[in-house]
Design an enzyme around this catalytic site. Sequence first.
Site, PDB file in Angstrom:
ATOM      1  CD  GLU A   1     -12.996   2.099   2.055  1.00 20.22           C
ATOM      2  OE1 GLU A   1     -12.334   1.777   2.220  1.00 20.22           O
ATOM      3  OE2 GLU A   1     -14.351   1.263   1.585  1.00 20.22           O
TER       4      GLU A   1
ATOM      5  CD  GLU B   1      -2.344   1.610   2.307  1.00 20.41           C
ATOM      6  OE1 GLU B   1      -2.311   0.988   3.522  1.00 20.41           O
ATOM      7  OE2 GLU B   1      -3.334   2.557   1.796  1.00 20.41           O
TER       8      GLU B   1
ATOM      9  CB  THR C   1      -8.362   3.131   4.839  1.00 19.26           C
ATOM     10  OG1 THR C   1      -9.042   4.184   4.338  1.00 19.26           O
ATOM     11  CG2 THR C   1      -8.408   2.387   2.944  1.00 19.26           C
ATOM     12  CD  GLU C   2      -6.260   4.586  10.152  1.00 25.07           C
ATOM     13  OE1 GLU C   2      -5.607   4.161   9.391  1.00 25.07           O
ATOM     14  OE2 GLU C   2      -6.148   3.627  11.168  1.00 25.07           O
TER      15      GLU C   2
ATOM     16  CD  GLU D   1       2.586   8.089   5.265  1.00 23.02           C
ATOM     17  OE1 GLU D   1       1.301   8.047   4.501  1.00 23.02           O
ATOM     18  OE2 GLU D   1       2.821   9.463   5.269  1.00 23.02           O
TER      19      GLU D   1
ATOM     20  CG  ASP E   1       8.270  10.405  -2.527  1.00 25.93           C
ATOM     21  OD1 ASP E   1       7.490   9.449  -3.440  1.00 25.93           O
ATOM     22  OD2 ASP E   1       7.663  11.749  -2.035  1.00 25.93           O
TER      23      ASP E   1
ATOM     24  CG  ASP F   1      -2.052  13.509  -0.648  1.00 22.11           C
ATOM     25  OD1 ASP F   1      -2.924  13.574   1.047  1.00 22.11           O
ATOM     26  OD2 ASP F   1      -1.209  12.818  -0.244  1.00 22.11           O
TER      27      ASP F   1
HETATM   28  N1  SAM Z   1      -4.102   5.316   2.993  1.00 23.76           N
HETATM   29  C1  SAM Z   1      -5.137   5.599   4.252  1.00 23.76           C
HETATM   30  C2  SAM Z   1      -6.474   5.859   4.405  1.00 23.76           C
HETATM   31  O1  SAM Z   1      -6.962   5.293   3.844  1.00 23.76           O
HETATM   32  O2  SAM Z   1      -6.677   6.049   6.103  1.00 23.76           O
HETATM   33  C3  SAM Z   1      -4.386   7.072   4.157  1.00 23.76           C
HETATM   34  C4  SAM Z   1      -4.705   8.192   3.807  1.00 23.76           C
HETATM   35  S1  SAM Z   1      -3.803   9.881   3.763  1.00 23.76           S
HETATM   36  C5  SAM Z   1      -4.899  10.784   3.162  1.00 23.76           C
HETATM   37  C6  SAM Z   1      -2.614   9.845   2.240  1.00 23.76           C
HETATM   38  C7  SAM Z   1      -1.402   9.231   2.656  1.00 23.76           C
HETATM   39  O3  SAM Z   1      -0.790   9.742   2.042  1.00 23.76           O
HETATM   40  C8  SAM Z   1      -0.794  10.360   3.672  1.00 23.76           C
HETATM   41  O4  SAM Z   1      -0.106   9.305   4.508  1.00 23.76           O
HETATM   42  C9  SAM Z   1       0.708  10.347   2.977  1.00 23.76           C
HETATM   43  O5  SAM Z   1       1.412  11.044   3.655  1.00 23.76           O
HETATM   44  C10 SAM Z   1       1.295   9.609   2.109  1.00 23.76           C
HETATM   45  N2  SAM Z   1       1.528   9.796   0.882  1.00 23.76           N
HETATM   46  C11 SAM Z   1       0.979  10.533  -0.384  1.00 23.76           C
HETATM   47  N3  SAM Z   1       2.010  10.123  -1.504  1.00 23.76           N
HETATM   48  C12 SAM Z   1       2.864  10.148  -1.353  1.00 23.76           C
HETATM   49  C13 SAM Z   1       4.176   9.375  -1.877  1.00 23.76           C
HETATM   50  N4  SAM Z   1       4.179  10.085  -2.858  1.00 23.76           N
HETATM   51  N5  SAM Z   1       4.574   8.563  -1.293  1.00 23.76           N
HETATM   52  C14 SAM Z   1       4.272   7.398   0.003  1.00 23.76           C
HETATM   53  N6  SAM Z   1       3.975   7.656   0.707  1.00 23.76           N
HETATM   54  C15 SAM Z   1       2.734   9.603  -0.216  1.00 23.76           C
END
Ligand code: SAM
Length: 210
Positions: free
Chosen positions: A194, A43, A191-192, A68, A95, A117
């Site tokens: 969701e 994920e 997910t959280e 993450e 990343d 995002d």
């Molecule tokens: N997946 C979780 C959920 O659905 O509850 C978290 C959603 S949160 C809005 C998006 C997460 O993706 C954030 O914690 C952000 O730091 C991470 N993220 C965004 N772009 C990323 C990237 N290029 N590489 C790794 N993580 C990333």
Amino acid sequence: MRLRHIPGAEEKIAKSPYVIQDPSSEKGHWKERFGNDFPIEAEIGMGKGKFIMELARMHPARNYVGIERYPSVLLRGLEKREQIECSNIWFLCMDAKLLPEVFEKGELTTLYLNFSDPWPKDRHAKRRLTSPEFMKIYRQVLADGGTVEFKTDNQELFRYSLESIPAAGWEILSYTFDLHHSPLALGNVMTEYEAKFAGEGKAICKLVCR
Ligand code: SAM
């Protein structure tokens, strides 16, 4: 995701037995890391990790990698990880751009993008995790026939993805604008984000592509 820096997060992650500290050294050796031949799923942007940890508990004959990029967010996931017994999951603080430095072509069978995002401004489109740029990266690490599963509450991002993904040469196998009232709801793990959005009455979109 609103990010509050947690003092000491980097140090705690650097000492965590659940995080791989030098992920690029695993490239081509993930089977040995897990100690078996089971398929490996990841994920991207796992946040606090509810989804991927639940999958790992449900499917002992599959392996999982939670990725993450922010230490303060990953730290919350590690607190949860300490409370479960599981040998089929590892975490990476990095990343997603760096995936090909960490996984050989074919080492992953499935990638999950959950509530990524939205980056609504056009000039930030390349940062969207379903942009052609990222889809090209996923192709470099997925096995032939491997899939990407994407969920979001953001209709604009979803509509964009329904165009950007085929434009990048992928086939959309299924999609819905209302996951929780569709056949795709069967076996869905929330997910959280969701759970929060569904609780507010928002429809959840999902697509699966290959
Ligand atoms: N997946 C979780 C959920 O659905 O509850 C978290 C959603 S949160 C809005 C998006 C997460 O993706 C954030 O914690 C952000 O730091 C991470 N993220 C965004 N772009 C990323 C990237 N290029 N590489 C790794 N993580 C990333």
